[in-house]
Design a protein around this motif. Structure first.
Motif, PDB file in Angstrom:
ATOM      1  N   TRP A  91       0.814  -1.227   0.000  1.00 55.84           N
ATOM      2  CA  TRP A  91       0.000   0.000   0.000  1.00 55.84           C
ATOM      3  C   TRP A  91       0.838   1.264   0.000  1.00 55.84           C
ATOM      4  N   SER A  92       1.959   1.247   0.686  1.00 53.75           N
ATOM      5  CA  SER A  92       2.782   2.454   0.719  1.00 53.75           C
ATOM      6  C   SER A  92       3.312   2.791  -0.673  1.00 53.75           C
ATOM      7  N   ALA A  93       3.689   1.790  -1.448  1.00 53.85           N
ATOM      8  CA  ALA A  93       4.184   2.040  -2.804  1.00 53.85           C
ATOM      9  C   ALA A  93       3.044   2.407  -3.755  1.00 53.85           C
ATOM     10  N   LEU A  94       1.859   1.879  -3.516  1.00 52.64           N
ATOM     11  CA  LEU A  94       0.728   2.190  -4.386  1.00 52.64           C
ATOM     12  C   LEU A  94       0.207   3.608  -4.161  1.00 52.64           C
ATOM     13  N   LEU A  95       0.223   4.058  -2.936  1.00 53.08           N
ATOM     14  CA  LEU A  95      -0.321   5.377  -2.615  1.00 53.08           C
ATOM     15  C   LEU A  95       0.710   6.500  -2.669  1.00 53.08           C
ATOM     16  N   ALA A  96       1.978   6.162  -2.772  1.00 51.39           N
ATOM     17  CA  ALA A  96       3.031   7.182  -2.752  1.00 51.39           C
ATOM     18  C   ALA A  96       2.910   8.208  -3.868  1.00 51.39           C
ATOM     19  N   PRO A  97       2.696   7.810  -5.132  1.00 47.50           N
ATOM     20  CA  PRO A  97       2.588   8.849  -6.166  1.00 47.50           C
ATOM     21  C   PRO A  97       1.409   9.791  -5.931  1.00 47.50           C
ATOM     22  N   LEU A  98       0.308   9.266  -5.452  1.00 45.99           N
ATOM     23  CA  LEU A  98      -0.833  10.132  -5.168  1.00 45.99           C
ATOM     24  C   LEU A  98      -0.581  11.034  -3.968  1.00 45.99           C
ATOM     25  N   ALA A  99       0.156  10.542  -2.986  1.00 45.04           N
ATOM     26  CA  ALA A  99       0.494  11.379  -1.831  1.00 45.04           C
ATOM     27  C   ALA A  99       1.434  12.509  -2.240  1.00 45.04           C
ATOM     28  N   VAL A 100       2.394  12.211  -3.099  1.00 43.78           N
ATOM     29  CA  VAL A 100       3.317  13.247  -3.569  1.00 43.78           C
ATOM     30  C   VAL A 100       2.557  14.288  -4.389  1.00 43.78           C
ATOM     31  N   ALA A 101       1.700  13.830  -5.294  1.00 43.73           N
ATOM     32  CA  ALA A 101       0.911  14.758  -6.111  1.00 43.73           C
ATOM     33  C   ALA A 101      -0.043  15.569  -5.239  1.00 43.73           C
ATOM     34  N   GLY A 102      -0.630  14.941  -4.226  1.00 44.70           N
ATOM     35  CA  GLY A 102      -1.520  15.663  -3.321  1.00 44.70           C
ATOM     36  C   GLY A 102      -0.785  16.730  -2.528  1.00 44.70           C
ATOM     37  N   ALA A 103       0.404  16.411  -2.068  1.00 41.40           N
ATOM     38  CA  ALA A 103       1.188  17.402  -1.326  1.00 41.40           C
ATOM     39  C   ALA A 103       1.597  18.563  -2.236  1.00 41.40           C
ATOM     40  N   PHE A 104       2.008  18.262  -3.465  1.00 42.40           N
ATOM     41  CA  PHE A 104       2.379  19.327  -4.386  1.00 42.40           C
ATOM     42  C   PHE A 104       1.162  20.175  -4.755  1.00 42.40           C
ATOM     43  N   GLY A 105       0.012  19.529  -4.935  1.00 45.15           N
ATOM     44  CA  GLY A 105      -1.217  20.269  -5.213  1.00 45.15           C
ATOM     45  C   GLY A 105      -1.611  21.169  -4.054  1.00 45.15           C
ATOM     46  N   ALA A 106      -1.421  20.683  -2.829  1.00 43.82           N
ATOM     47  CA  ALA A 106      -1.725  21.502  -1.656  1.00 43.82           C
ATOM     48  C   ALA A 106      -0.811  22.723  -1.589  1.00 43.82           C
ATOM     49  N   VAL A 107       0.457  22.549  -1.933  1.00 41.87           N
ATOM     50  CA  VAL A 107       1.388  23.683  -1.948  1.00 41.87           C
ATOM     51  C   VAL A 107       0.975  24.681  -3.030  1.00 41.87           C
TER      52      VAL A 107
END
Length: 165
Positions: free
Chosen positions: A109-125
């Motif tokens: 799960w950590s590898a599956l959700l990592a790209p979305l977490a990175v994109a979500g953090a960049f989108g939040a910034v």
């Protein structure tokens, strides 16, 4: 049921911004799928990226926490914030093995959700530092400030699954 005109306007506004952003990425990189390569690279180097993020966050938190002791007299009051920030950064740098253990424990799960977490953090910034401040700007400038956020959102939908293949 017909789609309301306001929804078409919203789709054209955001879709146009995303199209311009993707066009710029394509023009700069020469690859229409440049986002997929970036997501794959981030996914392969997840522990260093997470360690860097944790280090920066811990340094920032140390700086903010050091503010509570700035009333101390003399040089101690002046040095408490930089020392607390350095301590937080050192703690964050040492968290790499903890992140590795967590990734092993939470696989896949950590590898599956990592790209979305990175994109979500960049989108939040993008939203926090650009989009939110553009509310009072003229319409063309507001639309131009939407380009990074729309590009990140559409890229995460297009490229995040491909980075895992």
């Amino acid at each position: 049921m017909a789609v309301q005109p306001s929804r078409w306007r919203w789709a054209a506004y955001n879709g146009g911004a995303a199209a311009v952003g993707h066009g710029l990425l394509w023009g700069v990189s020469g690859d229409p799928m440049a986002g997929a390569v970036l997501m794959a690279d981030i996914n392969l180097s997840l522990v260093p990226v997470a360690t860097f993020t944790l280090t920066c966050t811990a340094a920032w938190a140390g700086w903010k926490a050091g503010r509570l002791l700035r009333w101390l007299p003399g040089l101690t009051g002046l040095a408490v914030r930089p020392v607390a920030a350095a301590g937080g950064a050192l703690w964050g740098q040492g968290a790499g093995p903890l992140i590795t253990d967590f990734m092993a424990w939470s696989a896949p799960w950590s590898a599956l959700l990592a790209p979305l977490a990175v994109a979500g953090a960049f989108g939040a910034v993008c939203w926090l530092y650009l989009e939110r401040h553009a509310a009072g700007w003229a319409h063309p400038l507001r639309w131009a400030s939407r380009i990074p956020l729309a590009t990140v959102t559409v890229s995460s939908l297009l490229y995040a699954p491909g980075a895992l293949l």
